[in-house]
Design an enzyme around this catalytic site. Structure first.
Site, short mmCIF file in Angstrom:
data_model
loop_
_atom_site.label_atom_id
_atom_site.label_comp_id
_atom_site.label_asym_id
_atom_site.label_seq_id
_atom_site.Cartn_x
_atom_site.Cartn_y
_atom_site.Cartn_z
N HIS A 172 -111.01 -81.95 40.86
CA HIS A 172 -110.51 -83.18 40.73
C HIS A 172 -109.80 -84.05 41.41
O HIS A 172 -108.46 -84.27 40.91
CB HIS A 172 -110.28 -82.60 39.16
CG HIS A 172 -110.38 -83.59 37.97
ND1 HIS A 172 -109.35 -84.77 38.01
CD2 HIS A 172 -110.88 -83.91 36.93
CE1 HIS A 172 -109.75 -85.44 37.00
NE2 HIS A 172 -110.80 -84.82 36.37
N GLU A 211 -115.84 -86.99 40.65
CA GLU A 211 -116.31 -85.09 40.76
C GLU A 211 -117.60 -85.35 40.34
O GLU A 211 -118.47 -85.25 39.51
CB GLU A 211 -115.87 -85.10 38.79
CG GLU A 211 -114.24 -85.39 38.43
CD GLU A 211 -114.05 -85.67 37.32
OE1 GLU A 211 -113.97 -84.72 36.04
OE2 GLU A 211 -113.16 -86.90 36.93
N HIS A 244 -112.73 -79.70 30.25
CA HIS A 244 -112.62 -78.86 32.03
C HIS A 244 -112.20 -77.30 31.50
O HIS A 244 -110.93 -76.50 32.45
CB HIS A 244 -111.61 -79.61 32.40
CG HIS A 244 -111.94 -80.65 32.76
ND1 HIS A 244 -112.75 -81.70 33.57
CD2 HIS A 244 -111.24 -82.42 32.85
CE1 HIS A 244 -112.94 -82.69 34.02
NE2 HIS A 244 -111.54 -82.89 33.43
C1 GLA Z 1 -111.60 -86.20 33.39
C2 GLA Z 1 -112.14 -86.38 32.51
C3 GLA Z 1 -111.00 -88.22 31.81
C4 GLA Z 1 -109.64 -86.96 31.64
C5 GLA Z 1 -109.32 -86.76 33.22
C6 GLA Z 1 -108.14 -85.74 33.44
O1 GLA Z 1 -111.95 -87.13 34.54
O2 GLA Z 1 -113.56 -87.65 31.76
O3 GLA Z 1 -111.15 -88.70 30.60
O4 GLA Z 1 -109.79 -86.23 30.65
O5 GLA Z 1 -110.54 -85.20 33.45
O6 GLA Z 1 -107.30 -86.70 33.25
#
Ligand code: GLA
Length: 400
Positions: A230, A362, A158
């Site tokens: 997110h 997402e 991210h």
């Molecule tokens: C995304 C990732 C997860 C986790 C979340 C935040 O969805 O795929 O593994 O890192 O973000 O906690």
């Protein structure tokens, strides 16, 4: 447009709202009188709804703002310029009762607390420059290797240590729309990425109870880009302790298989006959315990190919009757069932965010695409414009 211009245009809108609703903080009579004439030229009913208020100061001392969009049906979306983050979404249940269906906080302090930073859930934020993981934080473009910040074991997640979720974006209203546009200019080399990347994210709240998110980006050097929002949803809005009773349908026959660090192996596997299959409506909790790694955290390959706008997901929450549909131009969607929530965070309204309390959908390109030649490319070249659109549409159903 420079920063000041951005701010001035927003002030104008706020003042327009002062005139219309009379509900805003900081509206002096003098200001309203002064702005009245100018406002009439651009005023339209939609724009009257945008409201702004202080949201708190970052650790670096930057002031942040909370923007509120409201539509004709009374649906309300709040977004802060810290991370261009959706902090609350009020939608009606089947009886018309409004409640907040996303996980978040009512001030910046929540997003900066030690518990929040430690668990890193990215509630409602824009994640970038690359949403999801890049293996070992490395990739090569035109023969040159780039090394990114690693913040998820040995991998990059991210956008790195200080991704787009942790920066303050500029904000401007969009003329003639019930919308607000955020802009962030990421310098060359930030978190290890090549090129200056200028991104805009526009949130529009329509009168059909849709949150439309339009992403655009341009660069001066070839760079990977994969922007997403997110948000975590719980359509029962706090009346249930987790989101496992939500019924999910995904328009996806395949998902990208991952290793134990959630890095794709390259295989795209058919979901048929497995716990990964949401091609027909299934409760999130029905098979969640059988999924390796503590729950769903997988990228689904959306079934319609091409860049067309398509239905990606439908979620139905039986007790409230709320329904959420997700439509997107993206080829994939990460379904994450809130596996890392562990009760250490208490959100707006006092809800303790335990495991599976919320889930994220997402929309995105596939994880680790810069290292996976078979996946659709995520490399943006200078002169091209990255464009992506996702809609979260809210409604209700009557059946239990
Ligand atoms: C995304 C990732 C997860 C986790 C979340 C935040 O969805 O795929 O593994 O890192 O973000 O906690």
């Amino acid at each position: 447009m420079n920063k000041k211009h951005f701010r001035n245009r927003l002030l104008l809108l706020t003042l327009a709202s002062c005139v219309g609703a009379g509900s805003l903080v900081g509206c002096s009579d003098q200001q309203t009188a002064e702005e009245n004439t100018e406002v009439t030229a651009t005023t339209d009913k939609n724009q009257m709804e945008i409201k702004q208020e202080p949201f708190g100061k970052t650790k670096e001392g930057e002031e942040t703002t909370l923007y509120t969009l409201t539509n004709e049906q009374g649906m309300q979306v709040q977004i802060t310029n810290y991370g261009a983050t959706i902090t609350s979404v009020l939608t009606p249940d089947r009886e018309g009762k409004m409640a907040d269906v996303v996980l978040g906080f009512d001030s910046l302090a929540g997003y900066q607390s030690p518990e929040y930073i430690k668990s890193g859930p990215y509630f409602g934020a824009i994640v970038g420059r690359y949403g999801n993981r890049i293996a070992k934080g490395k990739f090569t473009i035109d023969g040159q290797e780039y090394k990114l910040a690693t913040n998820n074991g040995e991998n990059h997640l991210h956008g790195g240590v200080k991704g787009y979720d942790k920066v303050v974006w500029e904000a401007e209203p969009v003329s003639g729309e019930n919308a607000i546009r955020f802009k962030y200019v990421s310098p060359d080399g930030e978190e290890g990425y090549p090129g200056t990347l200028t991104s805009t994210v526009t949130y529009t709240l329509t009168n059909d109870n849709e949150i439309k998110i339009d992403y655009e980006a341009t660069t001066d050097k070839a760079t990977p880009v994969n922007l997403t929002n997110h948000s975590y949803f719980n359509l029962a809005a706090g009346e249930e302790k987790d989101a496992l009773g939500h019924v999910l349908t995904l328009n996806a026959d395949k998902y990208t298989v991952v290793d134990e660090a959630l890095i794709p192996t390259g295989e795209q596997r058919n979901v048929k006959g497995t716990v990964m299959d949401f091609t027909t409506p299934q409760a999130i909790g029905a098979r969640v315990k059988q999924v390796e790694g503590g729950g769903y955290d997988h990228n689904y390959v959306l079934s319609e190919s091409g860049d067309g706008f398509k239905k990606a997901a439908t979620v139905y929450e039986p007790t409230s009757g709320r329904v959420m549909e997700v439509l997107t131009t993206e080829p994939g969607i990460q379904f994450y069932s809130g596996n890392f929530l562990d009760g250490t965070i208490t959100g707006a309204g006092g809800s303790k965010y335990e495991k599976h309390y919320g889930f994220a959908l997402e929309t995105q390109h596939f994880p680790d695409s810069p290292n996976q030649p078979e996946f659709p490319s995520t490399i943006l070249e200078p002169g091209d414009t990255y464009k992506s659109t996702t809609v979260y549409k809210f409604s209700t159903r009557n059946e239990q």
